[in-house]
Design an enzyme around this catalytic site. Structure first.
Site, PDB file in Angstrom:
ATOM      1  N   ASN A  59      63.889  81.777  35.126  1.00  0.00           N
ATOM      2  CA  ASN A  59      62.786  81.881  34.165  1.00  0.00           C
ATOM      3  C   ASN A  59      62.070  83.205  34.424  1.00  0.00           C
ATOM      4  OD1 ASN A  59      60.530  81.618  32.598  1.00  0.00           O
ATOM      5  ND2 ASN A  59      59.648  79.883  33.710  1.00  0.00           N
TER       6      ASN A  59
ATOM      7  N   LYS B 213      59.838  84.620  32.744  1.00  0.00           N
ATOM      8  CA  LYS B 213      58.431  84.621  32.283  1.00  0.00           C
ATOM      9  C   LYS B 213      58.136  85.920  31.507  1.00  0.00           C
ATOM     10  CE  LYS B 213      57.292  81.459  35.975  1.00  0.00           C
ATOM     11  NZ  LYS B 213      56.304  80.904  36.893  1.00  0.00           N
TER      12      LYS B 213
ATOM     13  N   HIS C 144      57.026  74.003  30.156  1.00  0.00           N
ATOM     14  CA  HIS C 144      56.677  74.610  31.447  1.00  0.00           C
ATOM     15  C   HIS C 144      55.170  74.418  31.666  1.00  0.00           C
ATOM     16  CE1 HIS C 144      56.001  77.557  34.598  1.00  0.00           C
ATOM     17  NE2 HIS C 144      57.297  77.494  34.848  1.00  0.00           N
TER      18      HIS C 144
ATOM     19  N   GLU D 188      52.960  76.313  32.697  1.00  0.00           N
ATOM     20  CA  GLU D 188      52.114  77.410  32.187  1.00  0.00           C
ATOM     21  C   GLU D 188      51.866  77.227  30.694  1.00  0.00           C
ATOM     22  OE1 GLU D 188      54.559  80.551  33.754  1.00  0.00           O
ATOM     23  OE2 GLU D 188      53.868  80.069  35.773  1.00  0.00           O
TER      24      GLU D 188
ATOM     25  N   GLU E  89      58.980  70.461  38.230  1.00  0.00           N
ATOM     26  CA  GLU E  89      58.258  71.599  38.802  1.00  0.00           C
ATOM     27  C   GLU E  89      56.846  71.156  39.149  1.00  0.00           C
ATOM     28  OE1 GLU E  89      60.164  75.532  37.368  1.00  0.00           O
ATOM     29  OE2 GLU E  89      58.504  75.042  36.055  1.00  0.00           O
TER      30      GLU E  89
ATOM     31  N   GLY F 108      53.912  79.618  41.545  1.00  0.00           N
ATOM     32  CA  GLY F 108      53.158  80.857  41.748  1.00  0.00           C
ATOM     33  C   GLY F 108      52.234  80.778  42.958  1.00  0.00           C
TER      34      GLY F 108
ATOM     35  N   SER G  67      58.524  77.961  43.054  1.00  0.00           N
ATOM     36  CA  SER G  67      58.648  78.838  44.226  1.00  0.00           C
ATOM     37  C   SER G  67      59.940  78.606  45.018  1.00  0.00           C
ATOM     38  CB  SER G  67      57.430  78.707  45.145  1.00  0.00           C
ATOM     39  OG  SER G  67      56.269  79.068  44.449  1.00  0.00           O
TER      40      SER G  67
END
Ligand code: 3PY
Length: 253
Positions: free
Chosen positions: A9, A11, A97, A99, A169, A175, A215
């Site tokens: 990913n 991003k 996701h 985010e 996740e 992050g 991560s």
């Protein structure tokens, strides 16, 4: 046998030249055997999807979008539909996701519509789920993940569910440099497989790939991937360096 999957990913990183350079380095390192036995996916930003998918033509690496809009077309300034993605041969998408859920207000309901829009165009979906630190500390992590799956996906028929890859996740591991321990990952992956089995039966549950994200890096991937219900990874930062991405691919057996 479940598919073994590593998806990068990217991003909001990389212009087209950087994207091609990264892929050039990756293609020089990756072996035909890896490409044969593992499903390797990269997920660049919308502007690079066309260039990247052309660049990867005739390789076995496939391309996924990071999002799509639930409508097919219309007055939705700045949005991209499944129809548009299919028109450039992109037939995979990451949905949900954390985010997107946290920064762009994507609810389970919105995600269910995005899932439907993707399936109308026969796209394969990497559907992300995961709890926040608060959820885990209050011991509601199983409940949260279960609602995300039930509300986002459990309206699907058995046949449509075959197009789903789950990506667990934990938000507290995204992050932050923190990762779930291999035992925490296995515990949640096993829980997810059980709720899929309750709804769709054991055959489908055993066939569904559940990958881990958050991560994941060359140092922790081997231990996480060694767990029996972990079928690969959705890789953030480490997918932006060909050597690191390849090391992670090599951790998957
Ligand atoms: C991460 O590894 O941080 C990710 O968000 C992967 O999607």
């Amino acid at each position: 046998m479940r598919e073994k999957i590593i998806a990068g990913n990217w991003k909001m990183n990389n212009g087209i030249d950087e994207s091609k350079q990264l892929l050039k380095e990756l293609l020089a390192l990756i072996t035909p055997l890896d490409l044969k036995v593992k499903k390797i996916i990269v997920s660049p930003s919308f502007t690079n999807l066309h260039g990247v998918s052309k660049y990867l033509d005739n390789t076995k690496i496939s391309v996924a979008a990071q999002n799509l809009h639930q409508e097919n077309s219309g007055a939705y300034t700045g949005e991209v539909s499944a129809h548009m993605l299919k028109s450039i041969n992109v037939n995979k998408v990451i949905l949900g996701h954390s985010e997107r859920r946290m920064l762009f207000g994507e609810t389970n309901d919105i995600l269910a519509s995005k899932v439907n829009a993707s399936l109308k165009h026969s796209m394969e979906i990497i559907f992300c789920i995961g709890e926040s630190l608060e959820d885990r500390e209050s011991k509601s992590h199983f409940e949260v993940v279960s609602s995300q799956i039930k509300e986002g996906l459990f309206h699907l028929s058995n046949k449509d569910f075959n197009n789903i890859i789950l990506a667990y996740e934990p938000v507290w591991a995204i992050g932050t440099g923190k990762t779930a321990s291999p035992e925490q990952a296995q515990e949640m992956h096993n829980y997810i497989r059980n709720i899929i089995s309750d709804k769709y039966g054991d055959d489908i549950a055993q066939k569904t790939s559940i990958i881990y994200g958050g991560s994941c890096n060359p140092n922790n991937a081997l231990d996480i991937f060694s767990k029996k219900d972990v079928d690969g990874g959705l890789i953030g930062g480490a997918s932006l360096k060909a050597k690191d991405f390849l090391s992670i691919i090599n951790c998957l057996n």
